[in-house]
Design an enzyme around this catalytic site. Structure first.
Site, PDB file in Angstrom:
ATOM      1  N   ARG A 162      23.821   1.464 -15.745  1.00  0.00           N
ATOM      2  CA  ARG A 162      23.235   2.642 -15.092  1.00  0.00           C
ATOM      3  C   ARG A 162      22.061   3.100 -15.949  1.00  0.00           C
ATOM      4  NH1 ARG A 162      25.314   1.677 -10.940  1.00  0.00           N
ATOM      5  NH2 ARG A 162      26.883   2.867  -9.825  1.00  0.00           N
ATOM      6  N   HIS A 183      17.134  -1.845  -9.076  1.00  0.00           N
ATOM      7  CA  HIS A 183      18.572  -1.547  -9.004  1.00  0.00           C
ATOM      8  C   HIS A 183      19.226  -2.368  -7.883  1.00  0.00           C
ATOM      9  CE1 HIS A 183      21.927   1.649  -9.721  1.00  0.00           C
ATOM     10  NE2 HIS A 183      22.441   0.461  -9.417  1.00  0.00           N
TER      11      HIS A 183
HETATM   12  N1  LIG Z   1      22.890  -2.690 -11.217  1.00  0.00           N
HETATM   13  C1  LIG Z   1      23.735  -2.884 -10.224  1.00  0.00           C
HETATM   14  O1  LIG Z   1      23.362  -3.385  -9.148  1.00  0.00           O
HETATM   15  C2  LIG Z   1      25.189  -2.540 -10.435  1.00  0.00           C
HETATM   16  C3  LIG Z   1      26.127  -2.981  -9.490  1.00  0.00           C
HETATM   17  C4  LIG Z   1      27.469  -2.723  -9.717  1.00  0.00           C
HETATM   18  C5  LIG Z   1      27.871  -2.038 -10.856  1.00  0.00           C
HETATM   19  N2  LIG Z   1      26.938  -1.619 -11.752  1.00  0.00           N
HETATM   20  C6  LIG Z   1      27.359  -0.896 -12.966  1.00  0.00           C
HETATM   21  O2  LIG Z   1      28.184  -1.751 -13.766  1.00  0.00           O
HETATM   22  C7  LIG Z   1      29.188  -0.925 -14.366  1.00  0.00           C
HETATM   23  C8  LIG Z   1      30.354  -1.784 -14.842  1.00  0.00           C
HETATM   24  O3  LIG Z   1      31.085  -2.269 -13.724  1.00  0.00           O
HETATM   25  P1  LIG Z   1      32.528  -2.942 -13.907  1.00  0.00           P
HETATM   26  O4  LIG Z   1      33.033  -3.199 -12.543  1.00  0.00           O
HETATM   27  O5  LIG Z   1      32.461  -4.066 -14.856  1.00  0.00           O
HETATM   28  O6  LIG Z   1      33.318  -1.733 -14.581  1.00  0.00           O
HETATM   29  P2  LIG Z   1      34.759  -1.759 -15.270  1.00  0.00           P
HETATM   30  O7  LIG Z   1      35.554  -2.902 -14.745  1.00  0.00           O
HETATM   31  O8  LIG Z   1      35.304  -0.378 -15.156  1.00  0.00           O
HETATM   32  O9  LIG Z   1      34.460  -2.083 -16.793  1.00  0.00           O
HETATM   33  C9  LIG Z   1      33.859  -1.184 -17.661  1.00  0.00           C
HETATM   34  C10 LIG Z   1      33.892  -1.771 -19.056  1.00  0.00           C
HETATM   35  O10 LIG Z   1      33.200  -0.885 -19.941  1.00  0.00           O
HETATM   36  C11 LIG Z   1      34.057  -0.580 -21.037  1.00  0.00           C
HETATM   37  N3  LIG Z   1      33.789   0.773 -21.510  1.00  0.00           N
HETATM   38  C12 LIG Z   1      33.815   1.929 -20.811  1.00  0.00           C
HETATM   39  N4  LIG Z   1      33.548   2.981 -21.616  1.00  0.00           N
HETATM   40  C13 LIG Z   1      33.357   2.449 -22.849  1.00  0.00           C
HETATM   41  C14 LIG Z   1      33.087   3.021 -24.109  1.00  0.00           C
HETATM   42  N5  LIG Z   1      32.916   4.346 -24.271  1.00  0.00           N
HETATM   43  N6  LIG Z   1      32.981   2.195 -25.173  1.00  0.00           N
HETATM   44  C15 LIG Z   1      33.152   0.866 -25.026  1.00  0.00           C
HETATM   45  N7  LIG Z   1      33.425   0.259 -23.854  1.00  0.00           N
HETATM   46  C16 LIG Z   1      33.519   1.057 -22.779  1.00  0.00           C
HETATM   47  C17 LIG Z   1      35.460  -0.708 -20.490  1.00  0.00           C
HETATM   48  O11 LIG Z   1      36.376  -0.864 -21.563  1.00  0.00           O
HETATM   49  P3  LIG Z   1      37.964  -1.124 -21.278  1.00  0.00           P
HETATM   50  O12 LIG Z   1      38.019  -2.539 -20.718  1.00  0.00           O
HETATM   51  O13 LIG Z   1      38.589  -1.030 -22.587  1.00  0.00           O
HETATM   52  O14 LIG Z   1      38.364  -0.090 -20.271  1.00  0.00           O
HETATM   53  C18 LIG Z   1      35.309  -1.931 -19.604  1.00  0.00           C
HETATM   54  O15 LIG Z   1      35.405  -3.110 -20.380  1.00  0.00           O
HETATM   55  C19 LIG Z   1      29.529   0.061 -13.252  1.00  0.00           C
HETATM   56  O16 LIG Z   1      30.140   1.221 -13.776  1.00  0.00           O
HETATM   57  C20 LIG Z   1      28.177   0.348 -12.649  1.00  0.00           C
HETATM   58  O17 LIG Z   1      27.581   1.461 -13.293  1.00  0.00           O
HETATM   59  C21 LIG Z   1      25.612  -1.859 -11.558  1.00  0.00           C
END
Ligand SMILES: NC(=O)c1ccc[n+]([C@@H]2O[C@H](COP(=O)([O-])OP(=O)(O)OC[C@H]3O[C@@H](n4cnc5c(N)ncnc54)[C@H](OP(=O)(O)O)[C@@H]3O)[C@@H](O)[C@H]2O)c1
Length: 314
Positions: free
Chosen positions: A229, A277
């Site tokens: 983000r 994005h």
């Molecule tokens: N650009 C785009 O088109 C697009 C599309 C989709 C998503 N996104 C973004 O990608 C993000 C990630 O998606 P996802 O599905 O992979 O999310 P997810 O499955 O919830 O994974 C988030 C990861 O970040 C880690 N994390 C969260 N807070 C943290 C912190 N303070 N310190 C260290 N690690 C932390 C989590 O750790 P744990 O495993 O320990 O919980 C987890 O490994 C979304 O939230 C969204 O903002 C962007």
């Protein structure tokens, strides 16, 4: 049994069509059109206007139409109902395509060779590092980060990752916590940011984090690939690091302000790739199918899955 489509900045029509086709027994209401508030049982949200989900007495669940849920939490009057986020192979595969493409673009100096082609220059004077010489570090080892990390690994990159809780993943060096972040950064040539936006991660990609990345290295300096983000990053710090050479290049899909303002120097910086994005934009059909499967399972008495933890904010 009505499902409310509560989106802003998107045309609700394709969502209505896709959901109607998949859930014919559920009437679909659209925020902004008249509807009976008591009839709403589910809401699907993309940046719904603050307060829009209040006063829905029979609301049972909120579905985020994106993998990230920071847009849902932006509503200070968000009702205390389960929030389900999108986890879909369609979206995950698209994100990994984007990450892998940009890792290779920087590894194989695409911009240089495009320029050479434009200028009809035949120059082959550089040593080309291979993926196996390069250390990638993935911030966020969730659904998207793990898939991207595994695909980078398949290409031969050395891969490490960082998450909130400790993990053990085959072939990936896993780090967590503040110390873990430092250890990952000091060895990283390509930093991939796939974190969610929360109070703990806002502004994390800033001058001090960038200064911890490995200098020199096989690519001549560290590369940033960011698709979590925009508010994870401080763009003035990224530009300063690019200008000083502390950062060799960047691929950015997300920005502090979107659309990226025309006056932003990121548009024209020679070491930056900008995309709007759309690293991982799934079709309404794929996302609606995910929502429909969840609702059908829930109504059969199964628990909702991919629930968001309100305390952690993701
Ligand atoms: N650009 C785009 O088109 C697009 C599309 C989709 C998503 N996104 C973004 O990608 C993000 C990630 O998606 P996802 O599905 O992979 O999310 P997810 O499955 O919830 O994974 C988030 C990861 O970040 C880690 N994390 C969260 N807070 C943290 C912190 N303070 N310190 C260290 N690690 C932390 C989590 O750790 P744990 O495993 O320990 O919980 C987890 O490994 C979304 O939230 C969204 O903002 C962007």
């Amino acid at each position: 049994m009505t499902l409310l489509v509560a989106v802003s900045g998107w045309d609700p029509a394709p969502w209505r069509r896709a959901l109607e086709a998949l859930l014919p027994s559920h009437p679909i209401a659209i925020l902004g059109e008249p509807f009976d508030r008591a009839s709403i049982r589910y809401a699907v949200s993309w940046r719904h206007p603050p307060g829009a989900l209040g006063a829905l007495p029979n609301l049972e669940a909120i579905f985020s139409l994106g993998a990230g849920v920071d847009h849902v939490f932006a509503d200070p009057a968000l009702p205390d109902k389960p929030i389900v986020r999108i986890v879909d192979p369609d979206l995950t595969e698209r994100m990994s395509e984007w990450v892998v493409m940009h890792a290779l673009v920087h590894l194989r100096q695409l911009r240089r060779y495009e320029r050479q082609q434009r200028e009809r220059v035949w120059a082959d004077d550089d040593e080309q590092p291979k993926a196996g010489d390069v250390q990638a570090g993935v911030l966020g080892l969730g659904v998207l980060g793990q898939d991207a990390a595994a695909k980078l690994k398949t290409l031969g990159f050395k891969v490490a990752g960082w998450s909130a809780s400790p993990k053990s993943l085959p072939g990936i060096a896993c780090f967590s916590g503040r110390d873990g972040l430092e250890r990952l950064l000091m060895q990283t040539d390509i930093l991939v940011v796939l974190l969610p936006l929360t109070e703990a991660t806002r502004g994390i990609v800033n001058a001090s984090l960038l200064a911890e990345l490995r200098q020199g290295g096989p690519l001549g300096g560290p590369i940033l690939i960011s698709a979590g983000r925009g508010s994870l990053q401080v763009e003035a710090d990224i530009l300063a690091a690019l200008d000083s050479g502390a950062l060799k290049g960047a691929s950015l899909d997300v920005f502090e302000r979107e659309p990226l303002p025309r006056e932003s120097r990121l548009w024209t910086h020679p070491a930056v790739y900008v995309s709007p994005h759309n690293a991982a934009v799934s079709s309404p059909r794929a996302i609606a199918a995910f929502v429909a499967r969840q609702i059908e399972a829930y109504e059969r008495g199964e628990p909702l899955v991919h629930l968001v933890d309100r305390r952690r904010g993701y």
